[in-house]
Scaffold this motif. Structure first.
Motif, PDB file in Angstrom:
ATOM      1  N   ASP A 174       0.840  -1.203   0.000  1.00 20.43           N
ATOM      2  CA  ASP A 174       0.000   0.000   0.000  1.00 20.43           C
ATOM      3  C   ASP A 174       0.876   1.255   0.000  1.00 20.43           C
ATOM      4  O   ASP A 174       0.623   2.210  -0.735  1.00 20.43           O
ATOM      5  N   LYS A 209      -6.717  -9.032  -3.060  1.00 21.20           N
ATOM      6  CA  LYS A 209      -5.711  -8.032  -2.667  1.00 21.20           C
ATOM      7  C   LYS A 209      -4.356  -8.363  -3.301  1.00 21.20           C
ATOM      8  O   LYS A 209      -3.630  -7.487  -3.763  1.00 21.20           O
ATOM      9  N   THR A 344      -4.408  -2.623   3.898  1.00 17.78           N
ATOM     10  CA  THR A 344      -3.735  -1.398   3.482  1.00 17.78           C
ATOM     11  C   THR A 344      -3.247  -0.749   4.774  1.00 17.78           C
ATOM     12  O   THR A 344      -3.359  -1.351   5.843  1.00 17.78           O
ATOM     13  N   HIS A 346      -4.803   1.574   6.111  1.00 17.25           N
ATOM     14  CA  HIS A 346      -5.992   2.145   6.764  1.00 17.25           C
ATOM     15  C   HIS A 346      -7.229   1.265   6.646  1.00 17.25           C
ATOM     16  O   HIS A 346      -8.335   1.701   6.962  1.00 17.25           O
ATOM     17  N   THR A 347      -7.033  -0.009   6.214  1.00 12.55           N
ATOM     18  CA  THR A 347      -8.157  -0.957   6.216  1.00 12.55           C
ATOM     19  C   THR A 347      -7.668  -2.315   6.720  1.00 12.55           C
ATOM     20  O   THR A 347      -6.473  -2.632   6.624  1.00 12.55           O
ATOM     21  N   LYS A 370     -14.214  -8.966   6.038  1.00  9.10           N
ATOM     22  CA  LYS A 370     -14.273  -8.083   4.868  1.00  9.10           C
ATOM     23  C   LYS A 370     -13.368  -6.893   5.129  1.00  9.10           C
ATOM     24  O   LYS A 370     -13.160  -6.517   6.281  1.00  9.10           O
ATOM     25  N   GLU A 371     -12.883  -6.301   4.057  1.00 10.80           N
ATOM     26  CA  GLU A 371     -12.008  -5.142   4.214  1.00 10.80           C
ATOM     27  C   GLU A 371     -12.818  -3.958   4.741  1.00 10.80           C
ATOM     28  O   GLU A 371     -13.797  -3.557   4.123  1.00 10.80           O
ATOM     29  N   ARG A 372     -12.419  -3.425   5.900  1.00  9.52           N
ATOM     30  CA  ARG A 372     -13.176  -2.322   6.482  1.00  9.52           C
ATOM     31  C   ARG A 372     -12.247  -1.301   7.122  1.00  9.52           C
ATOM     32  O   ARG A 372     -11.247  -1.647   7.739  1.00  9.52           O
ATOM     33  N   ARG A 373     -12.667  -0.054   7.007  1.00  5.23           N
ATOM     34  CA  ARG A 373     -11.918   1.039   7.611  1.00  5.23           C
ATOM     35  C   ARG A 373     -12.055   1.009   9.139  1.00  5.23           C
ATOM     36  O   ARG A 373     -11.088   1.168   9.873  1.00  5.23           O
ATOM     37  N   TRP A 374     -13.289   0.772   9.639  1.00  4.95           N
ATOM     38  CA  TRP A 374     -13.482   0.822  11.095  1.00  4.95           C
ATOM     39  C   TRP A 374     -12.741  -0.319  11.795  1.00  4.95           C
ATOM     40  O   TRP A 374     -12.339  -0.195  12.957  1.00  4.95           O
ATOM     41  N   TRP A 376      -9.837  -1.352  10.965  1.00  4.50           N
ATOM     42  CA  TRP A 376      -8.473  -0.809  11.129  1.00  4.50           C
ATOM     43  C   TRP A 376      -8.415   0.101  12.352  1.00  4.50           C
ATOM     44  O   TRP A 376      -7.497   0.000  13.176  1.00  4.50           O
TER      45      TRP A 376
END
Ligand SMILES: Cc1cc2nc3c(=O)[nH]c(=O)nc-3n(C[C@H](O)[C@H](O)[C@H](O)COP(=O)(O)OP(=O)(O)OC[C@H]3O[C@@H](n4cnc5c(N)ncnc54)[C@H](O)[C@@H]3O)c2cc1C
Length: 396
Positions: A174, A209, A344, A346-347, A370-374, A376
């Motif tokens: 990333d 990814k 990443t 941030h995820t 699942k890829e999630r921001r929260w 992270w």
């Protein structure tokens, strides 16, 4: 210093401190804890440090600051356990007796387990977030690489949160993508398993990814040798061995129970891994009723991680407190395991599963894989606070 404790704990890491604090809350008196280190680490942050998203100061505390009140800290190193005599021998010759013993000294990193690896760790291009001295070195290497080959490896066999090797690979990609150099870097990810993780839903997210970053994935493969001077590794896979040159190498080392523990009567006969032979649900030793174990050093069936341990602490503390009151230990650990994988900088996704890699979601209606921001935010910012303020105080 007392030479006998009603409860004696070996190891003041994640398991030992949170368990001792919880036992104090359950009014268990006279606890002694053997721990040689003066610095306590929150290891999950090491990946974030290696990826340039956290600082070492956030992952460390003086050991004295995390020792629960009312517990005697025995500064020393356990060297042998004599369960027939209810005694632990320390490396400096002291002998401490116990009523109940909890064994949680974590894992040993076997840097000598791969030819050339131990020596290579001192070289400028080789690093590992498994050595507390190196997460910052990892970040220095990631930050300065602009072209060449970066190799990330995971070992076969038992290891603590083994997929950390992937976490840093994705975070590095990333970063390189953000700085426009990813296309000039050959990224190689080496895993010993037939698929990248082992749970179909998680594999699907990771495969996507891996394709997005253009990572070269080698499954059923492991690191068989490192030549630091020539900057090459030997990889052993289904088609035999092959050499690859590298400019950055991040290694998850082979791991096992500490050597001194392997030599005690606590592992099962014939179990070369040397982990403490406990019933994986009650966490009580199968042969010595006043011996218990949890965390990375216990021969439980789960994926070894701090998240798994959090559940084990509650079970063991309640069972031990029950025995101390003269009751039967009734709590059972359900083999829960968890692995947070940063995708990443941030995820992140959380893989939650049991000892057979069957999904075991904490929140059944929400798919955490699942890829999630929260997710992270939770892993990077909230969990460290929960660790220092609640888990180590026996409150979470
Ligand atoms: C790089 C890295 C990243 C990780 N990331 C995550 C993550 O994101 N999420 C997650 O849930 N888990 C993660 N983990 C795993 C998690 O940190 C461990 O599962 C957890 O720390 C295990 O706790 P423990 O108490 O069994 O061992 P440790 O926390 O390792 O503690 C063992 C303690 O025993 C002491 N000790 C050793 N030998 C002796 C002796 N002879 N006598 C007395 N004391 C001794 C040590 O000094 C140490 O303090 C990660 C681990 C690493 C290394």
């Amino acid at each position: 210093m007392a030479d006998h404790h009603e409860v004696l704990v070996i190891g003041g890491g994640n398991a030992g401190i949170s368990l001792a604090a919880r036992l104090r809350r359950y009014k268990v008196a006279d606890i002694g804890l053997i721990e040689p280190r003066t610095t306590h680490y929150f290891q999950p942050l090491f990946s974030h440090i290696g990826g340039g998203a956290a600082r070492m100061g956030e992952a460390t505390r003086e050991q004295a600051r995390v020792m629960p009140r009312g517990i005697e800290w025995i500064r020393g190193e356990a060297a042998d356990i004599r369960p027939e005599e209810n005694a632990v021998l320390l490396a400096d010759g002291r002998r401490i007796g116990y009523g109940q013993l909890v064994v949680c000294p974590g894992l040993q990193k076997d840097w000598d387990g791969i030819p050339g690896l131990a020596g290579a760790m001192a070289s400028a291009q080789v690093t590992s977030n498994y050595d507390p001295a190196m997460p910052e070195k990892t970040w220095g290497l990631v930050r300065s690489l602009r072209s060449g080959t970066a190799i990330f490896t995971q070992p076969p066999g038992p290891a603590t949160c083994v997929d950390v090797g992937q976490k840093i690979a994705y975070m590095a990609c990333d970063y390189w993508r953000e700085y426009g150099v990813l296309r000039d870097i050959r990224v190689v990810l080496v895993v010993p398993t037939p698929t990248v993780f082992g749970i179909e839903d998680v594999d699907a997210v990771l495969r996507a990814k891996i394709a997005e970053y253009g990572i070269e994935l080698h499954t059923s493969t492991s690191l068989a040798g490192v030549d630091a001077a020539r900057r090459t590794v030997t990889l052993a896979g289904p088609d035999g061995t092959r050499e690859l040159s590298f400019d950055l190498l991040h290694v998850v080392p082979p791991q096992s129970a500490p050597d001194w523990l392997k030599g005690t009567p606590l592992p099962a006969a014939g179990d070369a891994s040397g982990f403490v032979e406990v019933d994986p649900e009650s966490l009580r030793h199968r042969r010595y009723a006043n011996v218990w174990s949890l965390g990375d050093a216990a021969a439980t069936l789960n994926y070894k991680s701090g998240g798994a341990l959090r559940k084990q602490v509650k079970v063991l503390a309640r069972n031990l407190a029950a025995v101390a009151r003269g009751s039967e230990p009734r709590e059972r650990y359900n083999h829960y395991g968890v692995c947070p994988i940063a995708l990443t900088r941030h995820t992140l996704l959380f893989a939650e599963f049991d000892h057979q890699y069957r999904p075991m979601p904490t929140v059944p209606w929400m798919d955490l894989a699942k890829e999630r921001r929260w997710a992270w935010v939770l892993d990077r910012w909230i969990f460290p606070q929960v660790y220092w303020r609640l888990i180590l105080k026996g409150r979470a």
